[in-house]
Design an enzyme around this catalytic site. Structure first.
Site, PDB file in Angstrom:
ATOM      1  N   GLU A   7      10.129   0.846  10.398  1.00  0.00           N
ATOM      2  CA  GLU A   7      11.193   1.858  10.192  1.00  0.00           C
ATOM      3  C   GLU A   7      10.556   3.217  10.508  1.00  0.00           C
ATOM      4  OE1 GLU A   7      14.258   1.377   9.712  1.00  0.00           O
ATOM      5  OE2 GLU A   7      14.115  -0.737   9.453  1.00  0.00           O
ATOM      6  N   GLU A  25      10.886  15.907  15.419  1.00  0.00           N
ATOM      7  CA  GLU A  25      11.531  15.595  14.045  1.00  0.00           C
ATOM      8  C   GLU A  25      10.829  16.680  13.208  1.00  0.00           C
ATOM      9  OE1 GLU A  25       9.449  12.326  11.828  1.00  0.00           O
ATOM     10  OE2 GLU A  25      11.554  11.889  11.076  1.00  0.00           O
ATOM     11  N   CYS A  37      14.015  10.348   6.532  1.00  0.00           N
ATOM     12  CA  CYS A  37      14.072   9.789   8.210  1.00  0.00           C
ATOM     13  C   CYS A  37      15.581  10.319   8.636  1.00  0.00           C
ATOM     14  CB  CYS A  37      13.472   8.431   8.073  1.00  0.00           C
ATOM     15  SG  CYS A  37      14.441   7.385   7.002  1.00  0.00           S
ATOM     16  N   LYS A  58       0.829  -1.362  -0.096  1.00  0.00           N
ATOM     17  CA  LYS A  58       0.020   0.040   0.005  1.00  0.00           C
ATOM     18  C   LYS A  58       1.085   1.421   0.047  1.00  0.00           C
ATOM     19  CE  LYS A  58      -1.292   2.664   3.225  1.00  0.00           C
ATOM     20  NZ  LYS A  58      -1.193   3.768   2.652  1.00  0.00           N
TER      21      LYS A  58
HETATM   22  P1  NAD Z   1       2.982   8.410   8.201  1.00  0.00           P
HETATM   23  O1  NAD Z   1       3.152   7.594   9.404  1.00  0.00           O
HETATM   24  O2  NAD Z   1       1.918   9.431   8.178  1.00  0.00           O
HETATM   25  O3  NAD Z   1       2.421   7.432   6.869  1.00  0.00           O
HETATM   26  C1  NAD Z   1       3.247   6.299   6.439  1.00  0.00           C
HETATM   27  C2  NAD Z   1       2.443   5.314   5.751  1.00  0.00           C
HETATM   28  O4  NAD Z   1       1.475   4.968   6.672  1.00  0.00           O
HETATM   29  C3  NAD Z   1       1.414   5.826   4.631  1.00  0.00           C
HETATM   30  O5  NAD Z   1       1.403   4.929   3.671  1.00  0.00           O
HETATM   31  C4  NAD Z   1       0.053   5.899   5.377  1.00  0.00           C
HETATM   32  O6  NAD Z   1      -0.950   6.027   4.489  1.00  0.00           O
HETATM   33  C5  NAD Z   1       0.157   4.758   6.321  1.00  0.00           C
HETATM   34  N1  NAD Z   1      -0.812   5.054   7.330  1.00  0.00           N
HETATM   35  C6  NAD Z   1      -1.225   6.267   7.994  1.00  0.00           C
HETATM   36  N2  NAD Z   1      -2.026   5.728   9.187  1.00  0.00           N
HETATM   37  C7  NAD Z   1      -1.911   4.224   9.071  1.00  0.00           C
HETATM   38  C8  NAD Z   1      -2.337   3.379  10.050  1.00  0.00           C
HETATM   39  N3  NAD Z   1      -3.403   3.727  11.296  1.00  0.00           N
HETATM   40  N4  NAD Z   1      -1.850   2.329  10.076  1.00  0.00           N
HETATM   41  C9  NAD Z   1      -1.282   1.682   8.930  1.00  0.00           C
HETATM   42  N5  NAD Z   1      -0.762   2.536   7.968  1.00  0.00           N
HETATM   43  C10 NAD Z   1      -1.115   3.982   8.263  1.00  0.00           C
HETATM   44  O7  NAD Z   1       4.445   8.808   7.605  1.00  0.00           O
HETATM   45  P2  NAD Z   1       4.624   9.964   6.415  1.00  0.00           P
HETATM   46  O8  NAD Z   1       3.989  11.300   6.955  1.00  0.00           O
HETATM   47  O9  NAD Z   1       3.979   9.094   5.113  1.00  0.00           O
HETATM   48  O10 NAD Z   1       6.255   9.604   6.332  1.00  0.00           O
HETATM   49  C11 NAD Z   1       7.025  10.524   7.147  1.00  0.00           C
HETATM   50  C12 NAD Z   1       7.523   9.859   8.170  1.00  0.00           C
HETATM   51  O11 NAD Z   1       8.092   8.758   7.837  1.00  0.00           O
HETATM   52  C13 NAD Z   1       8.873  10.492   9.130  1.00  0.00           C
HETATM   53  O12 NAD Z   1       8.465  10.403  10.294  1.00  0.00           O
HETATM   54  C14 NAD Z   1      10.126   9.883   8.680  1.00  0.00           C
HETATM   55  O13 NAD Z   1      10.890   9.911   9.487  1.00  0.00           O
HETATM   56  C15 NAD Z   1       9.389   8.361   8.413  1.00  0.00           C
HETATM   57  N6  NAD Z   1      10.115   7.413   7.626  1.00  0.00           N
HETATM   58  C16 NAD Z   1      11.253   6.591   8.212  1.00  0.00           C
HETATM   59  C17 NAD Z   1      11.871   6.013   7.380  1.00  0.00           C
HETATM   60  C18 NAD Z   1      12.779   4.761   8.036  1.00  0.00           C
HETATM   61  O14 NAD Z   1      13.385   4.118   7.253  1.00  0.00           O
HETATM   62  N7  NAD Z   1      13.104   5.023   9.335  1.00  0.00           N
HETATM   63  C19 NAD Z   1      11.870   6.278   6.047  1.00  0.00           C
HETATM   64  C20 NAD Z   1      11.284   7.124   5.594  1.00  0.00           C
HETATM   65  C21 NAD Z   1      10.294   7.806   6.353  1.00  0.00           C
END
Ligand code: NAD
Length: 484
Positions: free
Chosen positions: A257, A387, A291, A184
């Site tokens: 992650e 962050e 991230c 997804k």
């Molecule tokens: P997010 O957590 O809002 O969304 C990530 C994904 O989760 C999206 O596909 C979203 O639709 C989905 N999602 C939302 N609510 C959910 C739920 N309740 N259950 C399951 N899935 C759900 O994050 P974002 O805003 O898309 O991305 C930015 C964040 O991701 C930042 O905090 C960044 O640091 C982190 N990130 C971490 C890594 C890593 O490898 N550690 C890599 C990239 C981004």
């Protein structure tokens, strides 16, 4: 510097009229509804993407489950051949996938090309990866083998900062060891992933890899789905907590992650200009939406003025513009929610610190924030303590190295960190004291498929890449023979 160019994407189709489909059991399927996808470089709608109903999610999970026995029974060499064929497709559509990534994500086209290149490299690496059986004991009494079996159906969830690359670096290790997958993408960046699905629908056997579109709440349904055996999630720490809770009722395997607040600790013997160059690259890449971006820069007081000057000079020279303009070095932030948050961060920066570079949103259509550097800011300010997923960074002084290390570690996050200096033994020693999944020395953010990457503390659970990462897509199976 600002560039006002908005070039037309070089695609073999018009995204505005293309019907992007979900990939379910090898077929392209319309969504139950459709969601608008916006170019963050113009703030205008560029396409519509399909969003799955609960029934379509069920179909995708059932397809992955049906495909599992045959796929996991295939010889690993055959699975590897399929993955090499996937990499060939990526290579054949390299520029198109990069253009589409920039169009929906906003990043400079040069960085989007890197995303596709990394996707190819990681896919080929895992295509050739073999998890060998380990013999734990072989004596007169027993032969004990540690084997690995696939966990089953993997639910993969990606965020919006590296959409295609994240999809591939989950898909390739999961599939090579015999799992099937339902992926997804984020609702704001689904296009490159969906187009990839269209390109490989005849390459990966039907049902082995499925993509479902998200209208907003599909992640919750996918992580709670009883037909999913493991969740591989990349996203924020806040969402990670929800994912962990959703996985509990069926005890799904889980890799998280999550977010980070990476510190760079500059040592007193660091070369100011060289270090400033590295810091600037890894603080502002992808408009700070990585991230493992460098988010807090600790500098000895004696070097503070020189470092702030060297950084500000570089930041002022960065070209901000639409990602499709080849000259652009910093694109817009990815979406309106993020843009509004970034503007709040700028207000906090003005309130709590001294802005020495940037400081404003750009007065033009699109979600542009000038790369910003803040100093003389208290570490309790949310700009430093939380962050900041935008091109806004802070420089923090220190007089005592032990104190700097303690402050760098004083965060619930533990994703990445870096140490910058010329005395390598000392730098290695400082690296050993930083609380992070990865600590780089004299660079930051190098991800390769052979080296595990993961966060400690609230930055995650488990790791991706390397043997550790591949093993997370498997369950242990001990086979214990007693000689009679
Ligand atoms: P997010 O957590 O809002 O969304 C990530 C994904 O989760 C999206 O596909 C979203 O639709 C989905 N999602 C939302 N609510 C959910 C739920 N309740 N259950 C399951 N899935 C759900 O994050 P974002 O805003 O898309 O991305 C930015 C964040 O991701 C930042 O905090 C960044 O640091 C982190 N990130 C971490 C890594 C890593 O490898 N550690 C890599 C990239 C981004």
């Amino acid at each position: 510097m600002t560039s006002l160019l908005t070039p037309t994407p070089r695609l073999g189709f018009d995204p505005a009229t293309k019907r992007f489909g979900q990939l379910i059991e090898g077929r392209l399927v319309d969504g139950a509804t459709r969601v608008a996808v916006v170019d963050p470089g113009t703030a205008e709608q560029i396409a519509e993407a399909p969003a799955a109903s609960s029934e379509q999610l069920d179909l995708a999970v059932a397809a992955a489950r049906r495909a599992l026995p045959a796929w996991s029974a295939l010889d690993v060499g055959e699975r590897g051949r399929v993955l090499h064929a996937v990499a060939d497709v990526l290579a054949a559509h390299h520029e198109e996938l990069a253009q589409l990534t920039t169009l929906e994500q906003g990043k400079p086209i040069t960085q989007a090309r890197d995303d596709v290149s990394w996707s190819i490299d990681f896919t080929r690496y895992f295509a050739d990866y073999r998890l060998e059986t380990e013999v734990l004991r072989d004596d007169d009494a027993n032969r004990v083998e540690l084997r690995r079996r696939p966990v089953g159906v993997v639910g993969a969830i990606t965020p919006w900062n590296f959409p295609l690359f994240q999809a591939l670096y989950k898909l390739a290790p999961a599939l090579v060891v015999g799992n099937t997958m339902v992926l997804k993408p984020s609702p704001t960046t689904p296009l490159a992933t969906l187009y990839f699905g269209e390109l490989i629908r005849d390459v990966i056997p039907a049902g082995v890899f499925n993509i479902v579109g998200d209208g907003g709440d599909l992640g919750r349904r996918l992580t709670a789905h009883p037909g999913v055996d493991k969740v591989s999630f990349t996203g924020s720490t806040v969402t990670g907590r929800h994912v962990m809770a959703a996985c509990a009722p069926t005890l799904k395997r889980l890799t998280l992650e999550l977010g980070g607040n990476d510190a760079a600790v500059v040592l007193a013997d660091a070369d100011v200009e060289k270090t400033a160059e590295g810091l600037c690259t890894w603080a502002y890449s992808n408009a700070g939406q990585v991230c493992v971006s460098i988010k807090r820069i600790y500098v000895p007081s004696s070097m503070h003025e020189a470092m702030v000057e060297a950084l500000s000079r570089r930041i002022a020279a960065l070209t901000v513009g639409h990602g499709l303009d080849e000259q652009t070095q910093v694109g817009p932030v990815q979406n309106k929610v993020q843009y509004d948050k970034a503007r709040e961060h700028l207000t906090v920066a003005r309130r709590d610190g001294r802005i020495v570079a940037g400081g404003d949103a750009l007065d033009r259509p699109g979600y542009y924030i000038a790369p910003t550097l803040v100093c003389d800011i208290d570490e309790s300010s949310p700009l430093v303590a939380e962050e900041t997923f935008a091109p806004i960074r802070s420089v923090l002084r220190y007089d005592d190295l032990d104190d700097a290390i303690a402050r760098a570690n004083a965060t619930p996050y533990g994703l990445g960190a870096s140490v910058w200096g010329t005395d390598i033994e000392n730098a290695m020693d400082v690296a050993g004291r930083l609380e992070a999944g990865t600590t780089w020395i004299n660079h930051h953010f190098q991800l390769t498929p052979d080296v595990p990457f993961g966060g400690i503390k609230q930055s995650g659970l488990g790791a991706e890449f390397g043997r550790t990462g591949v093993e997370e897509f498997t369950d242990v199976h001990v086979v214990n023979l007693k000689h009679t």
